[in-house]
Design a protein around this motif. Structure first.
Motif, PDB file in Angstrom:
ATOM      1  N   GLY A 156       0.824  -1.188   0.000  1.00 48.27           N
ATOM      2  CA  GLY A 156       0.000   0.000   0.000  1.00 48.27           C
ATOM      3  C   GLY A 156       0.859   1.238   0.000  1.00 48.27           C
ATOM      4  N   HIS A 157       0.217   2.384  -0.213  1.00 48.49           N
ATOM      5  CA  HIS A 157       0.933   3.656  -0.176  1.00 48.49           C
ATOM      6  C   HIS A 157      -0.032   4.722   0.304  1.00 48.49           C
ATOM      7  N   GLY A 158       0.145   5.152   1.552  1.00 48.76           N
ATOM      8  CA  GLY A 158      -0.781   6.133   2.118  1.00 48.76           C
ATOM      9  C   GLY A 158      -2.182   5.546   2.199  1.00 48.76           C
ATOM     10  N   PRO A 159      -3.172   6.198   1.595  1.00 47.56           N
ATOM     11  CA  PRO A 159      -4.532   5.655   1.617  1.00 47.56           C
ATOM     12  C   PRO A 159      -4.768   4.581   0.555  1.00 47.56           C
ATOM     13  N   LYS A 192      -5.826  20.652   8.605  1.00 47.85           N
ATOM     14  CA  LYS A 192      -5.860  20.945   7.164  1.00 47.85           C
ATOM     15  C   LYS A 192      -6.668  19.888   6.415  1.00 47.85           C
ATOM     16  N   ILE A 193      -6.489  18.617   6.797  1.00 47.24           N
ATOM     17  CA  ILE A 193      -7.274  17.544   6.178  1.00 47.24           C
ATOM     18  C   ILE A 193      -8.748  17.736   6.494  1.00 47.24           C
ATOM     19  N   HIS A 194      -9.030  18.111   7.736  1.00 44.67           N
ATOM     20  CA  HIS A 194     -10.410  18.388   8.151  1.00 44.67           C
ATOM     21  C   HIS A 194     -11.062  19.388   7.194  1.00 44.67           C
ATOM     22  N   GLN A 195     -10.411  20.506   6.992  1.00 46.14           N
ATOM     23  CA  GLN A 195     -10.984  21.566   6.166  1.00 46.14           C
ATOM     24  C   GLN A 195     -11.122  21.138   4.713  1.00 46.14           C
ATOM     25  N   ALA A 196     -10.102  20.436   4.202  1.00 49.14           N
ATOM     26  CA  ALA A 196     -10.118  20.018   2.801  1.00 49.14           C
ATOM     27  C   ALA A 196     -11.230  19.009   2.528  1.00 49.14           C
ATOM     28  N   TRP A 197     -11.436  18.050   3.434  1.00 48.65           N
ATOM     29  CA  TRP A 197     -12.480  17.041   3.239  1.00 48.65           C
ATOM     30  C   TRP A 197     -13.865  17.648   3.452  1.00 48.65           C
ATOM     31  N   LYS A 198     -13.970  18.553   4.394  1.00 46.34           N
ATOM     32  CA  LYS A 198     -15.240  19.250   4.640  1.00 46.34           C
ATOM     33  C   LYS A 198     -15.686  19.990   3.384  1.00 46.34           C
ATOM     34  N   GLU A 199     -14.775  20.693   2.757  1.00 49.89           N
ATOM     35  CA  GLU A 199     -15.107  21.440   1.536  1.00 49.89           C
ATOM     36  C   GLU A 199     -15.588  20.522   0.424  1.00 49.89           C
ATOM     37  N   ALA A 250      -4.124   9.932   8.219  1.00 48.13           N
ATOM     38  CA  ALA A 250      -3.492  11.233   8.449  1.00 48.13           C
ATOM     39  C   ALA A 250      -2.454  11.573   7.389  1.00 48.13           C
ATOM     40  N   VAL A 251      -2.213  10.657   6.455  1.00 48.50           N
ATOM     41  CA  VAL A 251      -1.231  10.886   5.392  1.00 48.50           C
ATOM     42  C   VAL A 251      -1.905  11.186   4.048  1.00 48.50           C
ATOM     43  N   VAL A 252      -3.229  11.311   4.023  1.00 45.93           N
ATOM     44  CA  VAL A 252      -3.932  11.520   2.763  1.00 45.93           C
ATOM     45  C   VAL A 252      -3.543  12.868   2.150  1.00 45.93           C
ATOM     46  N   GLU A 253      -3.468  12.896   0.825  1.00 44.31           N
ATOM     47  CA  GLU A 253      -3.084  14.106   0.111  1.00 44.31           C
ATOM     48  C   GLU A 253      -4.283  14.686  -0.636  1.00 44.31           C
ATOM     49  N   GLU A 254      -4.155  15.947  -1.041  1.00 42.65           N
ATOM     50  CA  GLU A 254      -5.255  16.636  -1.718  1.00 42.65           C
ATOM     51  C   GLU A 254      -5.721  15.881  -2.962  1.00 42.65           C
ATOM     52  N   LEU A 291      -7.919  13.071  -2.014  1.00 42.38           N
ATOM     53  CA  LEU A 291      -9.242  13.546  -1.619  1.00 42.38           C
ATOM     54  C   LEU A 291     -10.090  13.835  -2.863  1.00 42.38           C
ATOM     55  N   ASP A 292      -9.458  14.377  -3.884  1.00 38.18           N
ATOM     56  CA  ASP A 292     -10.163  14.627  -5.144  1.00 38.18           C
ATOM     57  C   ASP A 292     -10.596  13.320  -5.800  1.00 38.18           C
ATOM     58  N   GLN A 293      -9.716  12.319  -5.784  1.00 35.96           N
ATOM     59  CA  GLN A 293     -10.066  11.010  -6.339  1.00 35.96           C
ATOM     60  C   GLN A 293     -11.250  10.407  -5.602  1.00 35.96           C
ATOM     61  N   ALA A 294     -11.222  10.528  -4.282  1.00 36.04           N
ATOM     62  CA  ALA A 294     -12.317   9.990  -3.473  1.00 36.04           C
ATOM     63  C   ALA A 294     -13.620  10.729  -3.765  1.00 36.04           C
ATOM     64  N   LEU A 295     -13.547  12.042  -3.893  1.00 32.64           N
ATOM     65  CA  LEU A 295     -14.729  12.842  -4.199  1.00 32.64           C
ATOM     66  C   LEU A 295     -15.350  12.403  -5.523  1.00 32.64           C
TER      67      LEU A 295
END
Length: 438
Positions: free
Chosen positions: A59-62, A344-351, A415-419, A422-426
């Protein structure tokens, strides 16, 4: 020599893991073999897996690769433990270091220096904002909760009644199932009638306090403790403010009811180590249980609740690898918390979730740091289960929470997720919600 070997193995694992950059469909040539594995597991354990998930150990991060060649985004972290994602180099080194010790397991009779280091770190962290002075290690959150309850009942001379919120989840042992307010986890089990329910109603704190007082009038000194999840996990990932909790805690203190914070799931996720720190409630805590992100579990208590010898014990504290990994996880998370990474992750995922809310695909978005809940356009339990399978096939792993007629999506972000992840998940989440909507 040993350290050089550990570095070499870690580098080899990292070389493989860095090839994973985005979700990927299964390799069709592996379909038959993979199906055979899944079928065999189902036959041997008496039921199929919830997800057709068999890790390839890479694996790598998420991102995690499965044995069928697919790559998934892991946004539930094994329901919590993988807070540093997959193949984190520092965790790999720690696990290897522990594996090279003389025993696989360490216990409460015979242990190594790493046992002391974990205890020291936990007490250092807990002591900054509370009176918690002692810690007892355990291999699981359920066991940590069992130890906590024993400590409280001994202090209260065997008093049996326990206050707990509606929709609470405490674990899977017989006693923790009793505290858990979810009928599906205790079908056919006896009820001991020892739990008194208080509504978790952040929008109506007076109601919760009135019912707490009503329980006191009926039971008085028969009440030993109040176990609280400061953010409900299994019950729906719902939040409450300090203004909701403080009157309940003040009442408990006035009546000498032990305050027990269950932070098995929230530990390390809120933007602070303890959710009680986030809410400035450390002055009230008598006993606290933690786990998951720790890579093992622990019960912490104040000097007043330190038990007599013999009450808490057990063969295992945890494996040597888990103990080494626990210390590493604490140190890494400490850095992330100081740097504001989790915020920062909190805010990015919330948005991103709010984008789907504006598109009428999600509602009731609530979260802290790395821990989130959201209600999909359809919250019927069977359809939410269907949605989870759709998302899994598309490359996103999350899970459900909530009870009764309402089911929600639960996200436990690494806690290692990157922007970009997050876009891929969205993108996958939107596609899955639209497919279900059709």
């Amino acid at each position: 020599m040993t350290q050089a070997l550990i570095e070499q193995i870690t580098a080899q694992i990292q070389e493989k893991s860095l090839r994973l950059t985005e979700p990927k469909a299964p390799d069709t040539s592996k379909k038959e073999e993979y199906s055979h594995f899944l079928k065999s597991i189902a036959e041997l354990r008496g039921r199929p897996l919830y997800y057709p998930y068999l890790s390839a150990g890479i694996g790598h991060g998420p991102l995690v690769q499965l044995l069928d060649g697919s790559v998934k985004l892991d946004f539930v972290c094994g329901i919590g433990p993988h807070i540093l994602g997959h193949s984190h180099p520092e965790l790999i080194k720690s696990a290897l270091q522990g594996a090279l010790e003389d025993t696989v397991q360490q216990g409460h009779l015979l242990m190594g220096p790493i046992y002391l280091k974990v205890l020291e770190k936990l007490i250092e962290i807990a002591g900054k904002n509370s009176r918690l002075s002692y810690a007892w290690l355990a291999p699981s959150g359920t066991m940590a909760n069992e130890n906590a309850l024993k400590v409280i009942r001994q202090k209260k001379q065997g008093v049996r009644k326990i206050l707990a919120f509606e929709r609470a989840f405490a674990g899977r042992s017989l006693m923790m199932c009793e505290i858990t307010d979810n009928p599906s986890v205790k079908q056919g089990l006896p009820s001991y009638n020892e739990v008194l329910r208080v509504p978790f109603c952040p929008d109506n704190p007076d109601k919760a306090l009135q019912i707490l007082k009503r329980h006191w009038e009926a039971e008085k000194e028969n009440i030993a403790c109040f176990i609280m999840e400061l953010m409900q996990g299994d019950g729906g990932c719902f939040l409450a403010t300090r203004d909701f909790f403080a009157p309940l805690l003040e009442f408990c203190k006035s009546k000498e009811i032990a305050v027990w914070f269950d932070e098995v799931q929230t530990f390390g996720r809120s933007g602070a180590f303890f959710a009680f720190e986030k809410l400035n409630l450390g002055e009230y805590v008598d006993v606290c249980t933690i786990g998951k992100a720790l890579q093992m579990s622990a019960s912490l208590w104040t000097k007043e609740y330190n038990p007599k010898p013999g009450l808490v014990s057990g063969t295992f504290s945890s494996s040597s690898s888990s103990l080494h990994s626990a210390l590493t996880a604490l140190n890494v998370l400490e850095t992330y918390i100081k740097e504001g990474r989790i915020e920062k992750i909190h805010q990015a995922w919330k948005e991103r979730l709010e984008v789907l809310e504006k598109e009428s695909l999600l509602s009731q978005i609530e979260g802290w740091g790395l821990m989130w809940g959201a209600t999909p356009a359809t919250s019927q339990p069977d359809q939410v289960s269907q949605l989870l399978q759709i998302l899994f096939k598309k490359g996103l792993i999350c899970f459900s929470c909530g009870q009764g007629d309402i089911k929600r999506l639960r996200f436990l972000l690494p806690a290692v997720v990157e922007e970009k992840q997050l876009d891929q998940a969205l993108s996958i989440l939107r596609a899955g919600l639209l497919e279900l909507k059709k």
